[in-house]
Design an enzyme around this catalytic site. Structure first.
Site, mmCIF file in Angstrom:
data_model
loop_
_atom_site.group_PDB
_atom_site.id
_atom_site.type_symbol
_atom_site.label_atom_id
_atom_site.label_comp_id
_atom_site.label_asym_id
_atom_site.label_seq_id
_atom_site.Cartn_x
_atom_site.Cartn_y
_atom_site.Cartn_z
ATOM 1 N N GLU A 146 0.851 -1.203 0.000
ATOM 2 C CA GLU A 146 0.000 0.000 0.000
ATOM 3 C C GLU A 146 0.876 1.238 0.000
ATOM 4 O OE1 GLU A 146 -1.916 -1.160 3.636
ATOM 5 O OE2 GLU A 146 -0.858 0.363 4.809
ATOM 6 N N LYS A 193 2.899 4.496 0.970
ATOM 7 C CA LYS A 193 3.459 5.098 2.182
ATOM 8 C C LYS A 193 3.183 6.587 2.068
ATOM 9 C CE LYS A 193 7.585 5.072 5.074
ATOM 10 N NZ LYS A 193 7.459 6.425 5.566
ATOM 11 N N ASP A 206 3.187 10.424 2.860
ATOM 12 C CA ASP A 206 4.209 11.303 3.417
ATOM 13 C C ASP A 206 3.551 12.320 4.345
ATOM 14 O OD1 ASP A 206 6.678 12.270 3.883
ATOM 15 O OD2 ASP A 206 6.873 13.360 1.992
ATOM 16 N N TYR A 255 -4.647 3.142 8.475
ATOM 17 C CA TYR A 255 -4.208 1.851 7.932
ATOM 18 C C TYR A 255 -3.900 0.829 9.010
ATOM 19 C CZ TYR A 255 -0.062 4.587 9.001
ATOM 20 O OH TYR A 255 0.850 5.405 9.629
ATOM 21 N N LYS A 293 11.333 2.760 -0.134
ATOM 22 C CA LYS A 293 11.293 4.187 -0.456
ATOM 23 C C LYS A 293 11.659 4.423 -1.917
ATOM 24 C CE LYS A 293 11.990 6.951 2.935
ATOM 25 N NZ LYS A 293 11.339 7.839 3.863
ATOM 26 N N CYS A 302 22.260 44.660 -13.862
ATOM 27 C CA CYS A 302 20.948 44.087 -13.545
ATOM 28 C C CYS A 302 20.243 43.774 -14.864
ATOM 29 C CB CYS A 302 20.122 45.072 -12.730
ATOM 30 S SG CYS A 302 18.387 44.602 -12.612
ATOM 31 N N CYS A 306 17.132 46.534 -15.171
ATOM 32 C CA CYS A 306 17.307 47.981 -15.281
ATOM 33 C C CYS A 306 18.675 48.380 -15.832
ATOM 34 C CB CYS A 306 17.067 48.650 -13.934
ATOM 35 S SG CYS A 306 18.367 48.294 -12.734
ATOM 36 N N CYS A 338 20.777 43.827 -7.227
ATOM 37 C CA CYS A 338 20.676 45.055 -8.007
ATOM 38 C C CYS A 338 20.486 46.153 -6.976
ATOM 39 C CB CYS A 338 19.464 44.982 -8.939
ATOM 40 S SG CYS A 338 18.958 46.602 -9.522
ATOM 41 N N CYS A 385 14.781 50.230 -9.826
ATOM 42 C CA CYS A 385 14.702 49.135 -10.795
ATOM 43 C C CYS A 385 13.254 48.662 -10.931
ATOM 44 C CB CYS A 385 15.585 47.975 -10.324
ATOM 45 S SG CYS A 385 15.357 46.474 -11.274
#
Ligand code: IVH
Length: 680
Positions: free
Chosen positions: A114, A116, A118, A228, A317, A415, A418, A433, A438
């Protein structure tokens, strides 16, 4: 209506609501509309208002509205909550199966596989069919009691359903609490809209949610749970296999794993694990593996346990999902404070349920460490995080022409938005920047300024902010206050080919909302200005001790804090300490180290940052402009000081039962206004 009549009606309504809860939350096939559901629910609420004794803990009305608690109390599990050993390859799984077979040499073994999930393990206790306790796993022996938080999970039965088997007197049910992918996404969208940081992954967010002391906050998160397993059970009428157990749990009203494979051979079992890996991305929640369990309960006891895990079960896993694709280019995004973040522009590739075209490269040092070059074939990975990341390069596929990536040369030292110079402070990993004008920074700042957590000017979020900057109608947040309805009404939110104007009605609404913000609370203003180091909490503290923005700008309290932490002179430190204590800006600390005889509300780094901000040209200009525009943030100082000097300051209250003259919420508000605290 007499009490017995009301009780009969209540039983009937509650049963009906439970049935619909299950149809909607567990089986995902609603039979009635939200409106009809609300009507049923309201019927129950009304009955309980008239007959409060009917509002028992397992009534459907008791899922939300529990009072916050100060801390969780420990709850011992009746049977230990074990964990699982992990495997990472099919060979290891084969080894595990062979080990178990050796312990039961003459038996044909049947297994289940089944998902797992998380999430976080929880234990529920039902007594005579009623939920009496919910707890976290803790150390497996004792967890934290979080019943009120768990009750907010709508798919979780507060009362077990009737089944063929009789209810056990006492029964522990085990499962996993998680934040569904959709709820996680929604939560992050709300965070962004409020100008706050997004959460990195669903599991940690679920963990944080379960640990909230206020169940009302938990209720808003949209957690869910799948069950479960069982712990301690008092009954002589129990299923004999895991498969039957899961069926029974479903009959009792629990949400159970959506797919379970029963396997009678090694090959069947490995095939199930592979198949699960294919379908799990379509599940509504994150999974990180498969759980293999021996199906037969009597056999399980024969095989037994190690000190921490059963010998009859194993987790497999899955490796985090990875994909290979070509790095077409490295783009650089400019954030609100000018931070330049490199982002991988990828040949689109399908990964873990969605098509990925962008992945984060974190910063210059990370690119150098992994030696990532434009044109490389890179490996990207997604492990429950929102944004996928580039984890490495497939060196064998590197084109001969691929050159070492040079962050600064790539940007020609400028940048990308700008064209102004960029700078990297040696103590930081990021290039920035430095141009406050900007447009990229301006857009991010404007979005932040209007976000819900800041000045909450709803009509000027996202795309509108973008276009205001792009069309030159605003260069910085304060420009908003000079916008005219006429300018805004014709603002094109689309493009040249497909224009989409903002419209007069929206424009009027926006101008109104902007004008209202002129008198928003000082704490909101302090937060909205995006002063380095000033988050929401700090903004709130500053507003507690100052009436106006000008006062904050030249705050003696803040200056004292800085001096206090810098001075070498004991007498001066002592004098500063007294001043800060008298102002209520500090309290005595227990750990009396050098110059730390007191703890200040705000630390020296933050204090200095605030003073520097307002002493600089940008801060000065902001103050001047606010004055010209007639902006007067609302002071919160008097209210805050009144509260802390109030008759109930320093006192904590617990409200229980019903009060004759006011609701609990009203009572809470009154206590807080007088400086008191209310806890559960
Ligand atoms: S059975 C004694 N089944 O994984 C066996 N656990 O790494 C107890 N988990 O603590 C666990 N999905 O929190 C089991 N279908 C599943 C699971 C599952 C997730 C979690 C659980 C456990 C952890 C062990």
């Amino acid at each position: 209506m007499t009490l017995p009549q009301a009780k009969a009606k209540h039983d009937e309504l509650a049963a009906e609501i439970r049935r619909h809860d299950r149809l909607y939350y567990v089986e995902a096939r609603a039979e009635i509309s939200d409106l009809e559901y609300d009507r049923l629910y309201r019927g129950l609420v009304d009955l309980e208002k008239e007959f409060p004794e009917l509002a028992t803990p397992e009534s459907p009305t008791q899922r939300v509205g529990g009072e916050p608690v100060k801390a969780f109390t420990p709850a011992a599990h009746l049977a230990r909550m074990m964990s699982l050993d992990n495997t990472y390859s099919e060979d290891e799984v084969r080894g595990f199966l062979a080990r178990v077979q050796k312990l039961a040499p003459d038996t044909k073994l049947a297994w289940t596989v089944e998902p797992k999930i998380d999430g976080l393990a929880v234990n529920l206790r039902y007594e005579d069919g009623k939920l009496t306790l919910g707890a976290t796993r803790g150390d497996g022996v004792t967890g934290d009691e979080i019943t009120a938080n768990l009750k907010t999970i709508r798919s979780l039965p507060l009362r077990l359903h009737k089944t063929r088997r009789k209810w056990p007197g006492v029964m522990e049910v085990r499962g996993e609490v998680f934040l569904p992918k959709a709820a996680f996404k929604k939560l992050n969208e709300e965070q962004t809209a409020a100008g706050e940081e997004t959460y990195a992954n669903a599991r940690n967010t679920a963990a944080g949610s379960l640990k909230q002391l206020d169940p009302r906050v938990v209720a808003k998160r949209g957690l869910d749970a799948i069950f479960y397993g069982v712990g301690h059970v008092e009954s002589d009428d129990l299923p004999a296999t895991h498969g039957e157990w899961l069926e029974w749990l479903a009959d009792l009203g629990f949400r159970t794993p959506e797919k379970v494979w029963r396997c009678e051979s090694e090959e069947e079992l490995l095939a199930a694990i592979r198949e699960l890996d294919k379908v799990r991305h379509d599940f509504k929640y994150e999974t990180d593996g498969a759980v293999i369990k021996l199906d037969d309960f009597n056999l399980r006891e024969e095989i037994g346990y190690t000190s921490k895990a059963p010998r009859w079960a194993m987790a497999y896993k899955y490796a985090p999902e990875q994909a290979e694709t070509r790095l077409k280019d490295i783009l650089v995004q400019v954030g609100r404070t000018g931070v330049l973040t490199p982002v991988a522009d990828l040949e689109p590739v399908f990964l873990a349920g969605s098509t990925i075209g962008r992945a984060t490269l974190h910063n210059e040092d990370e690119i150098r460490r992994k030696d990532i070059r434009i044109g490389d074939t890179v490996i990207i990975e997604k492990a429950g995080e929102v944004i996928p990341a580039v984890v490495g390069v497939v060196m064998a596929k590197r084109p001969e022409t691929a050159a070492v990536f040079d962050f600064v040369a790539h940007l020609h030292g400028k940048c990308p938005v700008c064209g102004q110079p960029i700078r990297r402070d040696p103590q930081y990993v990021a290039w920035r920047c430095e141009n406050l004008q900007c447009p990229a920074q301006a857009t991010r700042r404007l979005e932040f300024f209007t976000a819900r957590g800041a000045l909450d000017i709803e009509s000027v979020g996202g795309i509108v902010a973008d276009k205001l900057i792009e069309r030159g109608l605003a260069k910085e947040p304060l420009d908003l206050f000079e916008l005219k309805v006429d300018d805004l009404a014709v603002l094109n939110l689309g493009n040249e080919e497909a224009p989409r104007v903002f419209g007069r009605k929206n424009a009027e609404k926006a101008v109104h909302a902007i004008a209202r913000a002129k008198t928003a609370e000082l704490s909101r203003w302090l937060f909205a200005l995006a002063i380095p180091e000033v988050g929401k909490t700090t903004a709130g503290q500053l507003a507690k001790f100052h009436d106006t923005m000008e006062e904050v700008a030249v705050s003696e309290l803040l200056a004292d804090v800085v001096k206090y932490h810098e001075t070498e002179d004991k007498d001066e430190a002592k004098a500063l300490e007294e001043r800060l204590l008298a102002a209520g800006f500090a309290e005595r600390s227990k750990a009396a180290t050098k110059n730390a005889g007191v703890n200040t509300e705000i630390g020296p780094v933050v204090a200095k940052s605030v003073l520097d901000f307002f002493a600089g040209p940008n801060g000065k200009a902001i103050l001047r402009r606010m004055k010209e525009l007639g902006i007067k943030p609302k002071s919160e100082k008097a209210a805050a000081q009144k509260a802390s000097a109030g008759a109930l300051a320093g006192k904590t209250f617990v409200l229980t039962g019903t009060l004759p003259t006011m609701s609990r919420d009203e009572a809470r508000a009154k206590i807080e206004a007088a400086g008191g605290k209310v806890t559960g």
